[in-house]
Write an enzyme that holds these catalytic residues in place. Sequence first.
Site, PDB file in Angstrom:
ATOM      1  N   ASN A 239       0.869  -1.168   0.000  1.00 52.16           N
ATOM      2  CA  ASN A 239       0.000   0.000   0.000  1.00 52.16           C
ATOM      3  C   ASN A 239       0.913   1.227   0.000  1.00 52.16           C
ATOM      4  OD1 ASN A 239      -1.841   2.020   0.461  1.00 52.16           O
ATOM      5  ND2 ASN A 239      -2.826   1.035   2.206  1.00 52.16           N
TER       6      ASN A 239
ATOM      7  N   ARG B 193      -2.502  -2.054  -3.635  1.00 50.19           N
ATOM      8  CA  ARG B 193      -3.737  -1.295  -3.453  1.00 50.19           C
ATOM      9  C   ARG B 193      -3.697  -0.091  -4.386  1.00 50.19           C
ATOM     10  NH1 ARG B 193      -5.437   2.943   1.100  1.00 50.19           N
ATOM     11  NH2 ARG B 193      -7.600   3.090   0.486  1.00 50.19           N
TER      12      ARG B 193
ATOM     13  N   HIS C  48     -13.011   2.403  -0.472  1.00 49.57           N
ATOM     14  CA  HIS C  48     -12.973   1.446   0.643  1.00 49.57           C
ATOM     15  C   HIS C  48     -13.621   0.118   0.245  1.00 49.57           C
ATOM     16  CE1 HIS C  48     -12.946   4.894   3.850  1.00 49.57           C
ATOM     17  NE2 HIS C  48     -11.708   4.471   3.619  1.00 49.57           N
TER      18      HIS C  48
ATOM     19  N   ARG D   5     -11.447  15.196   6.515  1.00 47.40           N
ATOM     20  CA  ARG D   5     -12.249  15.567   5.339  1.00 47.40           C
ATOM     21  C   ARG D   5     -13.660  15.958   5.774  1.00 47.40           C
ATOM     22  NH1 ARG D   5     -11.001  10.164   2.789  1.00 47.40           N
ATOM     23  NH2 ARG D   5      -8.816  10.325   2.170  1.00 47.40           N
TER      24      ARG D   5
ATOM     25  N   GLU E 155      -8.060  -5.334   5.113  1.00 45.31           N
ATOM     26  CA  GLU E 155      -7.969  -5.014   3.686  1.00 45.31           C
ATOM     27  C   GLU E 155      -6.798  -5.731   3.030  1.00 45.31           C
ATOM     28  OE1 GLU E 155      -8.522  -0.836   5.076  1.00 45.31           O
ATOM     29  OE2 GLU E 155      -9.276  -0.526   3.063  1.00 45.31           O
TER      30      GLU E 155
END
Length: 399
Positions: free
Chosen positions: A7, A86, A175, A236, A384
Amino acid sequence: MQVLVLNSGSSSIKYQLFGSDLQVLATGLVERIGEEAGHAVHRITGADEPTVEDAVVPDHASGFATIVRALEQAGLGDELGAIGHRVVHGGAEFTAPTVIDEQVLERIRAQVPLAPLHNPANLTGIEVATELRPELPQVAVFDTAFHAGLPAPAYRYAIGDDVHRDHGVRRYGFHGTSHAFVAKRAAEHLDRPLEELALITLHLGNGASVTAIDGGRSVETSMGLSPLEGLVMGTRSGDLDPAVIFHLIRQAGMSPDEVETLLNRRSGLIGLCGDNDLRTIESRAAGGDQDAQLALDVYVHRIRKYLGAYAAVLGRLDAVVFTAGVGENADGVRRRVCQDLELLGIRVDDARNDGVRASAVDGGVAAVQAADSRVAVLVVATDEEREIAEQTLVAVGER
Ligand code: ADP
């Protein structure tokens, strides 16, 4: 066959090495790439202590070389058969994990305008791994792929088709690996086929999103063209009136880049109260801090609004699933999100919910609903990296 999952961020590379039964052989992180002092941590399964290296890591290529070296020193990596990457944005192009060749790389590059904050770093990771280990298949696993089958009423914004077609302006959702993973885990826990279930999955980490899943398919999700839309996140804003942007440009004299930074880095929880770590915010609120209390209130309110909306989208509901840092650990947030939702058939048992941390529970799944709750409320540890490893194996034909 071993699988290495990477990642790559703008100044970091996180990795996990999985063995042939998807057991974790090593995990680690190289960070502060390109800064004055780099930092790497490698945890080899079974070793007492992690290996820590503090040295300058000038670029991603050296970062990746550090990882390969650490694995070799631990006697690992000999059976490495594939590398899974990813990739945040696959646009409308990529609907499944994809083995990377020159042409695929070009198509991922073509998505950069859609994800200027994320895809370039993911691409760098692919490029350096390909250069150092050209003999290995490299697989891209996209955050957007799980949402690729969203129905048109969910993915279209109410703007002209020319804008949609010419500029790719539509909802993509993110996601996806996490939502897909926890949905499968929820079905296993409920001992029912995923194909039968209506689920709402809440991924509440630093980034946060919610997905409505009908029969295993994503039918609505809160992130949009970019990961900025939807829930209140660590830094965010999530949803706001698009007119806020023009207002800030015209009235506050901000540039588009400044507004982008404001909404991505200095809004959400940190904008509301100056902190983005939910633990800090909770303890500040408990001590009577009004800003922290407001941040929590806005955060929870937004989630509840989406829960109601997604229950209506699905028309039925079997389970609500909480996951990621906040969802897995913050029992107070779970309690407040589910409070007074009997109209949706949701009732949490406070005694079952209090103190539950998904990673500490056997199998990584805990049910916290009351005995008379029509809807299950599940706390699921997401993974993940494991999902990316599994999808990488599927893409190279090993599963
Ligand atoms: P990322 O999106 O960076 O992967 P995580 O999924 O790790 O983020 O989630 C980070 C968030 O989870 C932070 O806001 C952190 O405060 C929160 N968190 C982690 N542990 C707890 C805890 N025990 N209680 C409340 N919040 C927690």
